[in-house]
Scaffold this active site. Sequence first.
Site, short mmCIF file in Angstrom:
data_model
loop_
_atom_site.label_atom_id
_atom_site.label_comp_id
_atom_site.label_asym_id
_atom_site.label_seq_id
_atom_site.Cartn_x
_atom_site.Cartn_y
_atom_site.Cartn_z
N CYS A 142 0.83 -1.33 -0.16
CA CYS A 142 -0.16 -0.05 -0.09
C CYS A 142 0.81 1.18 0.12
O CYS A 142 1.50 1.53 -0.95
CB CYS A 142 -1.02 -0.08 1.14
SG CYS A 142 -2.29 1.00 0.86
N LYS A 163 -12.09 8.32 -1.12
CA LYS A 163 -11.38 7.12 -0.73
C LYS A 163 -11.80 5.85 -1.44
O LYS A 163 -12.85 5.38 -1.39
CB LYS A 163 -11.35 6.98 0.97
CG LYS A 163 -10.60 5.89 1.44
CD LYS A 163 -10.92 5.75 3.02
CE LYS A 163 -9.88 4.86 3.55
NZ LYS A 163 -10.12 4.57 5.25
N SER A 192 -7.88 0.49 0.74
CA SER A 192 -8.23 1.22 1.84
C SER A 192 -7.28 2.60 1.65
O SER A 192 -5.98 2.49 2.47
CB SER A 192 -8.21 0.91 3.15
OG SER A 192 -8.61 1.96 4.24
N HIS A 235 -4.53 -4.38 0.45
CA HIS A 235 -4.28 -4.87 1.63
C HIS A 235 -4.69 -6.46 1.70
O HIS A 235 -5.56 -6.62 2.67
CB HIS A 235 -5.06 -3.88 2.61
CG HIS A 235 -4.30 -2.74 3.10
ND1 HIS A 235 -3.06 -2.73 3.74
CD2 HIS A 235 -4.45 -1.53 2.86
CE1 HIS A 235 -2.53 -1.50 3.85
NE2 HIS A 235 -3.38 -0.71 3.46
N GLU A 237 -3.60 -8.68 3.44
CA GLU A 237 -3.07 -9.04 4.65
C GLU A 237 -4.37 -8.77 5.70
O GLU A 237 -4.36 -9.26 6.81
CB GLU A 237 -1.84 -8.57 5.35
CG GLU A 237 -2.00 -7.16 5.74
CD GLU A 237 -2.03 -6.15 4.77
OE1 GLU A 237 -1.79 -4.73 4.92
OE2 GLU A 237 -1.79 -6.32 3.46
N ARG A 249 -14.68 3.79 13.06
CA ARG A 249 -13.78 4.83 13.28
C ARG A 249 -14.07 5.92 12.80
O ARG A 249 -14.43 7.13 13.38
CB ARG A 249 -12.44 4.45 13.15
CG ARG A 249 -11.58 5.43 13.56
CD ARG A 249 -10.04 5.27 13.05
NE ARG A 249 -10.24 5.33 11.54
CZ ARG A 249 -9.39 4.73 10.72
NH1 ARG A 249 -8.46 4.23 11.10
NH2 ARG A 249 -9.64 5.29 9.40
#
Length: 307
Positions: A142, A163, A192, A235, A237, A249
């Site tokens: 990333c 985003k 992300s 991502h 992972e 969040r």
Amino acid sequence: MPINVPDGLPAAEILTKEDVFIMEEKRAEHQDIRPLSIVILNLMPNKIITETQILRLLGNSPLQVDITLLYPETHRSKNTPEEYLIKYYQTFDSIKDQKFDGMIITGAPIEQMPFEEVDFWPELQKIMDWSKANVFSTLFICWGAQAGLYHFFGVPKYPLPAKMFGVFPHTLNRRDIRLLRGFDDIFYVPHSRHTEVRKEDIVKVPELEILSESEESGVYLVGTKGGRQIFVTGHSEYDPYTLKAEYDRDISYELPINVPQNYYPGDDPRQTPVVRWRGHSNLLFANWLNYYVYQETPYNLEELGNR
């Protein structure tokens, strides 16, 4: 086969409960096989979460892996206690005279900042330059991938109007590359990020090749010829609930954020997320570790400087 981690590392307890084969240093000292040595430069704020995610994938390999955790000394962490870093992590100065079979440079939630304004950028540049002669193959993730592409090849990053957030389908540009062995024709990866690298810039660099991309999320996998450097813009992972945690969040902070795409059934955040990327993530890390590290790295790591 096991991954060797520092004695007492919290991730070890978590992964042992998941039946991931973890071997602490004391036991590993009695093994006769030379393990692969992997250094992980962890740039994420919550180091425990990120190290656990990556170790889970490395631990799914049949290869024995010796882990060194690294953090940028020139950045003061607000989310990870200093005593934790002192106990489990190394600084670049403490490992710069060593050589490693592989290296992983993680992402960081700072992609909207110019690279030169990141407080640890000079240190990261030094580490990336060092990796060329002291690491056989490096996997950039990333923001780490954006940083590596910019530093080594001048590939810029661009802000996105919104985003890139969700789980997106990807296809392969090549089928004869070992990194891609066993990949499905269409596979899913979480993204992300607020910025992107663009295909038109990468294709201008003769040393680089785009291996996989997505109509929705753009370039995904980029490699140098020979696989000494692999750049991953997503991502894979991520845990099943990482995108949910990020979404919750931002909602709690009243930040503008869309529901992550292709993640909740019906894009309804009240539903349980659907994991579509687990098989791909395990295969990506296993292929990198096997074909680009284990099968290619010299037994005597001192020979790395000559390659």
